[in-house]
Enzyme design. Sequence first.
Site, PDB file in Angstrom:
ATOM      1  N   SER A   1      -3.207  40.030   6.488  1.00 48.24           N
ATOM      2  CA  SER A   1      -2.213  39.182   7.189  1.00 48.24           C
ATOM      3  C   SER A   1      -1.447  39.840   8.494  1.00 48.24           C
ATOM      4  O   SER A   1      -0.385  39.429   8.756  1.00 48.24           O
ATOM      5  CB  SER A   1      -1.407  37.932   6.792  1.00 48.24           C
ATOM      6  OG  SER A   1      -2.215  37.289   5.823  1.00 48.24           O
TER       7      SER A   1
ATOM      8  N   GLU B   1      -4.292  46.796   0.508  1.00 47.98           N
ATOM      9  CA  GLU B   1      -4.337  45.580   0.802  1.00 47.98           C
ATOM     10  C   GLU B   1      -4.179  44.671  -0.471  1.00 47.98           C
ATOM     11  O   GLU B   1      -4.965  44.308  -1.355  1.00 47.98           O
ATOM     12  CB  GLU B   1      -5.942  45.257   1.430  1.00 47.98           C
ATOM     13  CG  GLU B   1      -6.232  46.113   2.510  1.00 47.98           C
ATOM     14  CD  GLU B   1      -7.314  45.302   3.350  1.00 47.98           C
ATOM     15  OE1 GLU B   1      -7.143  44.969   4.400  1.00 47.98           O
ATOM     16  OE2 GLU B   1      -8.442  44.942   2.646  1.00 47.98           O
TER      17      GLU B   1
ATOM     18  N   LYS C   1     -15.480  41.309   9.245  1.00 42.32           N
ATOM     19  CA  LYS C   1     -16.036  40.277   8.056  1.00 42.32           C
ATOM     20  C   LYS C   1     -17.425  39.627   8.753  1.00 42.32           C
ATOM     21  O   LYS C   1     -18.316  40.380   9.573  1.00 42.32           O
ATOM     22  CB  LYS C   1     -15.035  39.395   7.772  1.00 42.32           C
ATOM     23  CG  LYS C   1     -13.594  40.319   7.454  1.00 42.32           C
ATOM     24  CD  LYS C   1     -12.886  39.390   6.525  1.00 42.32           C
ATOM     25  CE  LYS C   1     -11.476  40.136   6.017  1.00 42.32           C
ATOM     26  NZ  LYS C   1     -10.678  39.592   5.168  1.00 42.32           N
TER      27      LYS C   1
ATOM     28  N   HIS D   1     -13.664  46.900  -0.396  1.00 46.15           N
ATOM     29  CA  HIS D   1     -12.650  45.715   0.094  1.00 46.15           C
ATOM     30  C   HIS D   1     -12.658  44.803  -1.022  1.00 46.15           C
ATOM     31  O   HIS D   1     -13.484  44.613  -1.934  1.00 46.15           O
ATOM     32  CB  HIS D   1     -13.396  45.020   1.127  1.00 46.15           C
ATOM     33  CG  HIS D   1     -12.497  44.212   1.927  1.00 46.15           C
ATOM     34  ND1 HIS D   1     -12.364  42.938   1.631  1.00 46.15           N
ATOM     35  CD2 HIS D   1     -11.608  44.232   2.823  1.00 46.15           C
ATOM     36  CE1 HIS D   1     -11.450  42.238   2.152  1.00 46.15           C
ATOM     37  NE2 HIS D   1     -11.067  43.195   3.124  1.00 46.15           N
TER      38      HIS D   1
ATOM     39  N   GLU E   1     -12.939  41.590  -1.264  1.00 44.84           N
ATOM     40  CA  GLU E   1     -13.882  40.688  -1.111  1.00 44.84           C
ATOM     41  C   GLU E   1     -15.238  41.205  -1.793  1.00 44.84           C
ATOM     42  O   GLU E   1     -15.948  40.369  -2.557  1.00 44.84           O
ATOM     43  CB  GLU E   1     -14.112  39.947   0.297  1.00 44.84           C
ATOM     44  CG  GLU E   1     -12.878  39.294   0.581  1.00 44.84           C
ATOM     45  CD  GLU E   1     -12.501  39.269   2.294  1.00 44.84           C
ATOM     46  OE1 GLU E   1     -13.522  39.710   2.929  1.00 44.84           O
ATOM     47  OE2 GLU E   1     -11.508  38.715   2.702  1.00 44.84           O
TER      48      GLU E   1
ATOM     49  N   ASN F   1     -11.639  44.726  10.775  1.00 43.42           N
ATOM     50  CA  ASN F   1     -12.643  44.319   9.821  1.00 43.42           C
ATOM     51  C   ASN F   1     -13.173  42.879  10.147  1.00 43.42           C
ATOM     52  O   ASN F   1     -12.341  41.824  10.032  1.00 43.42           O
ATOM     53  CB  ASN F   1     -12.275  44.314   8.397  1.00 43.42           C
ATOM     54  CG  ASN F   1     -12.975  43.779   7.272  1.00 43.42           C
ATOM     55  OD1 ASN F   1     -14.181  43.623   7.834  1.00 43.42           O
ATOM     56  ND2 ASN F   1     -12.698  43.450   6.353  1.00 43.42           N
TER      57      ASN F   1
ATOM     58  N   GLY G   1      -5.838  37.138   4.382  1.00 43.33           N
ATOM     59  CA  GLY G   1      -6.543  35.945   4.940  1.00 43.33           C
ATOM     60  C   GLY G   1      -5.371  34.682   4.518  1.00 43.33           C
ATOM     61  O   GLY G   1      -5.955  33.273   4.758  1.00 43.33           O
TER      62      GLY G   1
END
Length: 256
Positions: free
Chosen positions: A214, A168, A11, A96, A98, A9, A174
């Site tokens: 991560s 996730e 991003k 996702h 985010e 991904n 991150g």
Amino acid sequence: MRRPIIAGNWKLNTCSESGPALVAALKAEVPAPSDKVEVVVCPPYPYLGLVAAAAAGSGVEVGGQNAWHETSGAFTGEVACEMLQDVGCKWVVLGHSERRQINGESDELINSKVRKALDVGLKVILCVGELLEDREGDRTEAVLKTQMTGGLVDVSAEQMAEVVIAYEPVWAIGTGKVASDEQAEEAHKFLRGWLEGRFNGDVAGATRILYGGSVKPDNANGLLGQPNVDGALVGGASLKAELFIPIIQAGVASVS
Ligand code: PGA
């Protein structure tokens, strides 16, 4: 056997030069479709066509990071599932964390997108995962259940052949704070059990469940070695071939 998937991904990263260059480097590792591993990269929208052209014929497939659930019309700033397909995507990442957090996407909206993507013939990577406060409050399974139930409304057992789940944990994305192998396995086992209850044993046994958050070369072997972890959704480490390729290799090793 569930063929592992290693998905990157990207991003809000890369450009018209670095995206295709990254794919060129990955093609050295997966020059042709492989029965050992599926590799997917998800660049920003403007580079999808370029990256798909760079990946054509190789073992690297391309996906969108999001999509809209309508085909056309007055939806400023949105991109249709059909458009993703038109520029060479086979996949789309939906839900996702985010998108859920920054853009306020609900399970209901995510479900509309999942159904649209499946109708159009895109394969879906549906992301689920708990916040740190959920984990600390012992609500991980409740959150996963809500997101799975909401995200997969009106999705049939047959359609699940085109759905991949990505677990996730939000606290691991991150942050460099990866879930332990045991934490990942426990959540994946729960998700597989949920799939069995909602669909059936065949769907539970066949659905790939990826871990994301991560993932790096030094923790990939441990995570991917877990019996219920069928691959990885990788953010930061997918941006450098020298980090992403060892994760692809860990995917291959996990079933060899
Ligand atoms: P990360 O991102 O690997 O940088 O933690 C994972 C993701 O958001 O999919």
